[in-house]
Write a protein that holds these residues in place. Structure first.
Motif, PDB file in Angstrom:
ATOM      1  N   MET A   1       3.235   5.787  -2.995  1.00  0.00           N
ATOM      2  CA  MET A   1       4.440   6.552  -3.322  1.00  0.00           C
ATOM      3  C   MET A   1       4.676   6.703  -4.819  1.00  0.00           C
ATOM      4  SD  MET A   1       7.301   5.446  -0.502  1.00  0.00           S
ATOM      5  CE  MET A   1       8.572   6.405  -1.346  1.00  0.00           C
ATOM      6  N   VAL A   2       4.218   5.763  -5.624  1.00  0.00           N
ATOM      7  CA  VAL A   2       4.531   5.827  -7.047  1.00  0.00           C
ATOM      8  C   VAL A   2       3.536   6.666  -7.833  1.00  0.00           C
ATOM      9  CG1 VAL A   2       5.779   3.649  -7.025  1.00  0.00           C
ATOM     10  CG2 VAL A   2       3.370   3.655  -7.663  1.00  0.00           C
ATOM     11  N   GLY A   3       2.470   7.090  -7.185  1.00  0.00           N
ATOM     12  CA  GLY A   3       1.533   7.980  -7.860  1.00  0.00           C
ATOM     13  C   GLY A   3       2.166   9.342  -8.084  1.00  0.00           C
TER      14      GLY A   3
ATOM     15  N   ALA B   1       2.907  11.828  -5.249  1.00  0.00           N
ATOM     16  CA  ALA B   1       2.859  10.829  -4.176  1.00  0.00           C
ATOM     17  C   ALA B   1       1.993  11.391  -3.054  1.00  0.00           C
ATOM     18  CB  ALA B   1       4.259  10.528  -3.671  1.00  0.00           C
ATOM     19  N   ASN B   2       1.131  10.544  -2.514  1.00  0.00           N
ATOM     20  CA  ASN B   2       0.232  11.014  -1.467  1.00  0.00           C
ATOM     21  C   ASN B   2       0.079   9.924  -0.414  1.00  0.00           C
ATOM     22  OD1 ASN B   2      -1.584  12.467   0.026  1.00  0.00           O
ATOM     23  ND2 ASN B   2      -3.323  11.991  -1.283  1.00  0.00           N
ATOM     24  N   ILE B   3       0.743  10.103   0.702  1.00  0.00           N
ATOM     25  CA  ILE B   3       0.644   9.166   1.817  1.00  0.00           C
ATOM     26  C   ILE B   3      -0.357   9.760   2.807  1.00  0.00           C
ATOM     27  CG2 ILE B   3       1.908   7.861   3.568  1.00  0.00           C
ATOM     28  CD1 ILE B   3       2.848   7.519   0.559  1.00  0.00           C
ATOM     29  N   SER B   4      -1.499   9.130   2.904  1.00  0.00           N
ATOM     30  CA  SER B   4      -2.540   9.670   3.781  1.00  0.00           C
ATOM     31  C   SER B   4      -2.122   9.554   5.247  1.00  0.00           C
ATOM     32  CB  SER B   4      -3.853   8.919   3.571  1.00  0.00           C
ATOM     33  OG  SER B   4      -3.743   7.587   4.058  1.00  0.00           O
ATOM     34  N   ASP B   5      -2.728  10.383   6.076  1.00  0.00           N
ATOM     35  CA  ASP B   5      -2.480  10.307   7.516  1.00  0.00           C
ATOM     36  C   ASP B   5      -2.875   8.929   8.056  1.00  0.00           C
ATOM     37  OD1 ASP B   5      -1.561  12.912   7.507  1.00  0.00           O
ATOM     38  OD2 ASP B   5      -3.465  13.756   8.214  1.00  0.00           O
ATOM     39  N   ASP B   6      -3.964   8.373   7.510  1.00  0.00           N
ATOM     40  CA  ASP B   6      -4.415   7.051   7.937  1.00  0.00           C
ATOM     41  C   ASP B   6      -3.350   5.989   7.634  1.00  0.00           C
ATOM     42  OD1 ASP B   6      -6.456   4.936   8.680  1.00  0.00           O
ATOM     43  OD2 ASP B   6      -6.130   4.449   6.556  1.00  0.00           O
ATOM     44  N   LEU B   7      -2.841   5.985   6.403  1.00  0.00           N
ATOM     45  CA  LEU B   7      -1.812   5.009   6.038  1.00  0.00           C
ATOM     46  C   LEU B   7      -0.566   5.213   6.884  1.00  0.00           C
ATOM     47  CD1 LEU B   7      -0.538   2.749   4.402  1.00  0.00           C
ATOM     48  CD2 LEU B   7      -0.083   4.421   2.574  1.00  0.00           C
TER      49      LEU B   7
ATOM     50  N   GLU C   1      13.459   2.198  -6.376  1.00  0.00           N
ATOM     51  CA  GLU C   1      12.913   1.279  -7.381  1.00  0.00           C
ATOM     52  C   GLU C   1      11.998   2.020  -8.351  1.00  0.00           C
ATOM     53  OE1 GLU C   1      13.921  -1.694  -8.070  1.00  0.00           O
ATOM     54  OE2 GLU C   1      15.221  -1.795  -6.310  1.00  0.00           O
ATOM     55  N   ASN C   2      11.229   2.979  -7.854  1.00  0.00           N
ATOM     56  CA  ASN C   2      10.385   3.784  -8.727  1.00  0.00           C
ATOM     57  C   ASN C   2      11.231   4.614  -9.684  1.00  0.00           C
ATOM     58  OD1 ASN C   2       7.884   4.886  -9.647  1.00  0.00           O
ATOM     59  ND2 ASN C   2       8.291   6.690  -8.411  1.00  0.00           N
ATOM     60  N   TYR C   3      12.278   5.227  -9.162  1.00  0.00           N
ATOM     61  CA  TYR C   3      13.207   6.001  -9.999  1.00  0.00           C
ATOM     62  C   TYR C   3      13.813   5.113 -11.085  1.00  0.00           C
ATOM     63  CZ  TYR C   3      17.758   7.841 -11.351  1.00  0.00           C
ATOM     64  OH  TYR C   3      18.855   8.230 -12.072  1.00  0.00           O
ATOM     65  N   ARG C   4      14.288   3.939 -10.688  1.00  0.00           N
ATOM     66  CA  ARG C   4      14.935   3.025 -11.618  1.00  0.00           C
ATOM     67  C   ARG C   4      13.966   2.567 -12.698  1.00  0.00           C
ATOM     68  NH1 ARG C   4      15.445  -2.043 -12.453  1.00  0.00           N
ATOM     69  NH2 ARG C   4      14.154  -2.653 -10.694  1.00  0.00           N
TER      70      ARG C   4
ATOM     71  N   GLU D   1       0.832  -1.203   0.000  1.00  0.00           N
ATOM     72  CA  GLU D   1       0.000   0.000   0.000  1.00  0.00           C
ATOM     73  C   GLU D   1       0.867   1.254   0.000  1.00  0.00           C
ATOM     74  OE1 GLU D   1      -3.732   1.962   2.497  1.00  0.00           O
ATOM     75  OE2 GLU D   1      -3.028  -0.043   3.044  1.00  0.00           O
ATOM     76  N   LEU D   2       1.942   1.245   0.778  1.00  0.00           N
ATOM     77  CA  LEU D   2       2.875   2.371   0.788  1.00  0.00           C
ATOM     78  C   LEU D   2       3.494   2.552  -0.597  1.00  0.00           C
ATOM     79  CD1 LEU D   2       4.576   4.582   2.176  1.00  0.00           C
ATOM     80  CD2 LEU D   2       6.169   2.761   2.884  1.00  0.00           C
TER      81      LEU D   2
END
Length: 91
Positions: free
Chosen positions: A43-45, A48-54, A77-80, A38-39
């Motif tokens: 992160m790859v969107g 990137a949007n990491i919710s407070d809940d997550l 890994e996303n960069y690569r 889930e993280l």
């Protein structure tokens, strides 16, 4: 699948789990693994949007140091993957 699937197998990732990822079926994964997936998805969107809940659920299971390491590895890994896509690499 890509080169990382071979590395995953070396680290104990089963074919069942790899195929489950392709199907977007997380039932094969334990609670910790599902949180990391889930993280990674968050992160790859772009952006990137990491919710407070997550973030709260992650903090309940992982230390700050572990989260930093997970985040750094996911970001790398996303960069690569994005760089490889620019040059048509299938790795």
């Amino acid at each position: 699948m890509d080169i990382n699937s071979a590395d995953g197998r070396k680290a104990g990732l089963t074919d069942e789990k790899l195929c489950a990822l392709v199907r977007d079926d997380l039932t094969e994964f334990n609670e910790f693994e599902r949180l990391v997936i889930e993280l990674a998805d968050a992160m790859v969107g772009a952006p990137a949007n990491i919710s407070d809940d997550l973030y709260g659920r992650l903090r309940n299971k992982f230390s700050e140091e572990q989260l930093l390491q997970l985040g750094a590895q996911i970001a790398f890994e996303n960069y690569r993957a994005r760089l490889n896509r620019v040059f048509g690499s299938r790795e």
